[in-house]
Design a protein around this motif. Structure first.
Motif, PDB file in Angstrom:
ATOM      1  N   ASN A  82      22.475 -61.733 -70.837  1.00 21.86           N
ATOM      2  CA  ASN A  82      21.103 -61.407 -70.448  1.00 21.86           C
ATOM      3  C   ASN A  82      20.168 -61.619 -71.633  1.00 21.86           C
ATOM      4  N   ALA A  83      18.867 -61.592 -71.353  1.00 22.27           N
ATOM      5  CA  ALA A  83      17.876 -61.737 -72.424  1.00 22.27           C
ATOM      6  C   ALA A  83      18.179 -60.744 -73.530  1.00 22.27           C
ATOM      7  N   PHE A  84      18.166 -61.233 -74.774  1.00 16.14           N
ATOM      8  CA  PHE A  84      18.469 -60.360 -75.905  1.00 16.14           C
ATOM      9  C   PHE A  84      17.428 -59.255 -76.054  1.00 16.14           C
ATOM     10  N   LYS A  85      16.173 -59.595 -75.762  1.00 15.51           N
ATOM     11  CA  LYS A  85      15.089 -58.643 -76.017  1.00 15.51           C
ATOM     12  C   LYS A  85      13.944 -58.911 -75.048  1.00 15.51           C
ATOM     13  N   ILE A  86      13.328 -57.842 -74.556  1.00 17.28           N
ATOM     14  CA  ILE A  86      12.163 -57.944 -73.679  1.00 17.28           C
ATOM     15  C   ILE A  86      11.172 -56.874 -74.113  1.00 17.28           C
ATOM     16  N   THR A  87       9.912 -57.269 -74.323  1.00 18.33           N
ATOM     17  CA  THR A  87       8.882 -56.303 -74.675  1.00 18.33           C
ATOM     18  C   THR A  87       7.682 -56.487 -73.749  1.00 18.33           C
ATOM     19  N   ARG A 125      21.705 -60.007 -84.246  1.00 11.21           N
ATOM     20  CA  ARG A 125      21.961 -58.664 -84.763  1.00 11.21           C
ATOM     21  C   ARG A 125      20.667 -57.866 -84.899  1.00 11.21           C
ATOM     22  N   LYS A 126      19.644 -58.441 -85.532  1.00 12.67           N
ATOM     23  CA  LYS A 126      18.387 -57.729 -85.748  1.00 12.67           C
ATOM     24  C   LYS A 126      17.446 -57.848 -84.555  1.00 12.67           C
ATOM     25  N   GLN A 127      17.652 -58.858 -83.731  1.00 12.00           N
ATOM     26  CA  GLN A 127      16.835 -59.134 -82.552  1.00 12.00           C
ATOM     27  C   GLN A 127      15.361 -59.334 -82.926  1.00 12.00           C
ATOM     28  N   VAL A 128      15.164 -60.218 -83.891  1.00 12.70           N
ATOM     29  CA  VAL A 128      13.836 -60.661 -84.315  1.00 12.70           C
ATOM     30  C   VAL A 128      13.912 -62.160 -84.604  1.00 12.70           C
ATOM     31  N   LYS A 129      12.760 -62.808 -84.676  1.00 13.55           N
ATOM     32  CA  LYS A 129      12.716 -64.217 -85.037  1.00 13.55           C
ATOM     33  C   LYS A 129      13.166 -64.379 -86.484  1.00 13.55           C
ATOM     34  N   LEU A 130      14.030 -65.383 -86.720  1.00 12.14           N
ATOM     35  CA  LEU A 130      14.561 -65.613 -88.057  1.00 12.14           C
ATOM     36  C   LEU A 130      13.556 -66.351 -88.933  1.00 12.14           C
ATOM     37  N   ASP A 131      13.410 -65.889 -90.173  1.00 21.14           N
ATOM     38  CA  ASP A 131      12.564 -66.586 -91.136  1.00 21.14           C
ATOM     39  C   ASP A 131      13.287 -67.797 -91.719  1.00 21.14           C
ATOM     40  N   ASN A 132      14.606 -67.645 -91.954  1.00 17.67           N
ATOM     41  CA  ASN A 132      15.401 -68.715 -92.550  1.00 17.67           C
ATOM     42  C   ASN A 132      16.691 -68.892 -91.737  1.00 17.67           C
ATOM     43  N   PRO A 133      16.597 -69.543 -90.584  1.00 15.69           N
ATOM     44  CA  PRO A 133      17.774 -69.666 -89.709  1.00 15.69           C
ATOM     45  C   PRO A 133      18.942 -70.387 -90.363  1.00 15.69           C
ATOM     46  N   GLN A 134      18.659 -71.305 -91.279  1.00 14.37           N
ATOM     47  CA  GLN A 134      19.732 -72.053 -91.928  1.00 14.37           C
ATOM     48  C   GLN A 134      20.599 -71.161 -92.805  1.00 14.37           C
ATOM     49  N   GLU A 135      20.101 -69.978 -93.153  1.00 14.70           N
ATOM     50  CA  GLU A 135      20.864 -69.048 -93.982  1.00 14.70           C
ATOM     51  C   GLU A 135      21.516 -67.929 -93.169  1.00 14.70           C
ATOM     52  N   MET A 162      13.026 -53.409 -74.658  1.00 18.26           N
ATOM     53  CA  MET A 162      14.415 -53.322 -74.229  1.00 18.26           C
ATOM     54  C   MET A 162      15.250 -54.275 -75.082  1.00 18.26           C
ATOM     55  N   ASN A 163      16.333 -53.757 -75.647  1.00 19.31           N
ATOM     56  CA  ASN A 163      17.249 -54.549 -76.473  1.00 19.31           C
ATOM     57  C   ASN A 163      18.632 -54.560 -75.829  1.00 19.31           C
ATOM     58  N   TRP A 164      19.179 -55.762 -75.648  1.00 23.31           N
ATOM     59  CA  TRP A 164      20.492 -55.911 -75.011  1.00 23.31           C
ATOM     60  C   TRP A 164      21.588 -55.777 -76.074  1.00 23.31           C
ATOM     61  N   LYS A 165      22.370 -54.709 -75.964  1.00 21.82           N
ATOM     62  CA  LYS A 165      23.446 -54.465 -76.918  1.00 21.82           C
ATOM     63  C   LYS A 165      24.616 -53.795 -76.209  1.00 21.82           C
ATOM     64  N   ASN A 166      25.817 -54.327 -76.457  1.00 25.28           N
ATOM     65  CA  ASN A 166      27.051 -53.749 -75.924  1.00 25.28           C
ATOM     66  C   ASN A 166      27.022 -53.592 -74.404  1.00 25.28           C
ATOM     67  N   GLY A 167      26.487 -54.611 -73.721  1.00 25.05           N
ATOM     68  CA  GLY A 167      26.566 -54.639 -72.272  1.00 25.05           C
ATOM     69  C   GLY A 167      25.523 -53.843 -71.529  1.00 25.05           C
ATOM     70  N   SER A 168      24.476 -53.378 -72.215  1.00 24.37           N
ATOM     71  CA  SER A 168      23.405 -52.650 -71.530  1.00 24.37           C
ATOM     72  C   SER A 168      22.120 -52.755 -72.347  1.00 24.37           C
ATOM     73  N   GLU A 223      21.760 -50.461 -67.280  1.00 24.80           N
ATOM     74  CA  GLU A 223      22.861 -51.407 -67.133  1.00 24.80           C
ATOM     75  C   GLU A 223      22.536 -52.385 -66.012  1.00 24.80           C
ATOM     76  N   GLY A 224      21.989 -53.533 -66.393  1.00 23.27           N
ATOM     77  CA  GLY A 224      21.659 -54.551 -65.416  1.00 23.27           C
ATOM     78  C   GLY A 224      20.689 -55.553 -66.002  1.00 23.27           C
ATOM     79  N   PRO A 225      20.590 -56.731 -65.401  1.00 22.93           N
ATOM     80  CA  PRO A 225      19.625 -57.740 -65.863  1.00 22.93           C
ATOM     81  C   PRO A 225      18.204 -57.356 -65.479  1.00 22.93           C
ATOM     82  N   SER A 226      17.233 -58.096 -66.013  1.00 19.62           N
ATOM     83  CA  SER A 226      15.823 -57.785 -65.797  1.00 19.62           C
ATOM     84  C   SER A 226      15.146 -58.854 -64.950  1.00 19.62           C
ATOM     85  N   GLU A 227      14.264 -58.418 -64.064  1.00 11.21           N
ATOM     86  CA  GLU A 227      13.423 -59.346 -63.304  1.00 11.21           C
ATOM     87  C   GLU A 227      12.624 -60.257 -64.227  1.00 11.21           C
TER      88      GLU A 227
END
Length: 291
Positions: free
Chosen positions: A119-124, A70-80, A138-144, A164-168
């Motif tokens: 596709n990749a969730f996020k590319i910077t 949802r936030k597209q960042v690394k989780l600090d507390n994945p267990q939660e 680039m953030n992948w949300k709702n098919g684009s 709308e498409g995947p990334s090299e």
């Protein structure tokens, strides 16, 4: 002890995305990628820039981590995080080289889901040199992809795009999951964000063709050829798991008929928990890697 660690990791994954992608061998993948270490690959770089070849260094760091879909960042507390937690294979890729008196530094980050057929969730991508900085996300949300571009050039300025498409840029991660996942034939792709920064072409989906061929020494070469922007990417990797990247090459045919060729050839690879190696005494590890 290591077996128990892997078992606990596998149990944790049940809540992080379910079954692995088709083509991914879970036992192989977990035993290699859930060791609590990153794979650090160091390459000799021959980077073409401003009409000349520059010697430099490229580094590709592959590591798995817990990611918020949802936030597209690394989780600090994945267990939660519950169902929001996703396992990703992350690539951090850098290039360092000199152009005359001033340095160039680029960095690409790609977050590819291990347990989602997406596709990749996020590319910077970022580029810094003495003239200024540029950054793309680039953030992948709702098919684009929702892309944001920031540049110090007036003609490029700040932009927001929908693509709308995947990334090299995801190809390296997909090879590491399983090269069979990379489609062959005609495709539509977003070209490399670093290439887009170097070339200053508009960022948009382009037509391309992907082929693979087996070469000597249990190696395979993937070829990606664009039909409109005169770009070719060659990636050489090991045929068998963990499908290590051995070299890559970028070829650009210029309008005047000249050819610019950038080549990266791997010289070192280490599995290392580098985030725990931040003391002065750990600098010896850089020398061991050839950095």
């Amino acid at each position: 002890m290591r077996q128990l660690t892997i078992i606990f990791m596998l149990l944790a994954l049940v809540s992080c995305g379910g079954n692995p992608r088709s083509g991914v061998d879970e036992d192989q993948f977990s035993s290699y990628w859930y060791q609590g270490k990153a794979e650090i690959n160091v390459f000799d770089l021959e980077q073409y820039r401003y009409g000349e070849m520059r010697e430099g260094t490229a580094v590709m760091i592959f590591v798995t981590e817990d990611f918020s879909r949802r936030k597209q960042v690394k989780l600090d507390n994945p267990q939660e995080a519950g169902a929001d937690a996703r396992k990703v294979l992350k690539l951090n890729m850098t290039r360092e080289f000199i152009t005359g008196v001033y340095p160039y530094n680029t960095m690409l980050s790609v977050f590819t889901p291990v347990y989602d057929e997406e596709n990749a969730f996020k590319i910077t991508a970022s580029m810094t040199e003495w003239c200024g900085q540029s950054f793309t996300q680039m953030n992948w949300k709702n098919g684009s992809y929702r892309a944001q571009l920031f540049s110090y050039f007036e003609s490029e300025g700040d932009q927001e795009l929908k693509l709308e498409g995947p990334s090299e840029d995801e190809i390296f991660n997909t090879i590491r999951l399983n090269p069979s996942i990379v489609p062959e034939g005609d495709v539509r792709l977003i070209p490399s964000l670093i290439f887009q920064r170097f070339s200053h072409i508009p960022l948009k989906v382009e037509r391309a063709k992907i082929t693979k061929r087996k070469i000597s020494g249990n190696q395979v070469e993937l070829s990606l050829d664009y039909k409109t922007i005169n770009r070719r990417l060659l990636v050489r990797y090991q045929e068998f798991f963990p499908y290590e990247i051995l070299s890559w090459e970028e070829i650009q045919n210029k309008p005047d008929g000249s050819v610019e060729r950038t080549i990266a050839t791997r010289r070192n690879m280490e599995m290392l928990d580098y985030w725990n190696k931040n003391k002065l005494q750990d600098e010896e590890l850089r020398r061991a890697l050839g950095l």
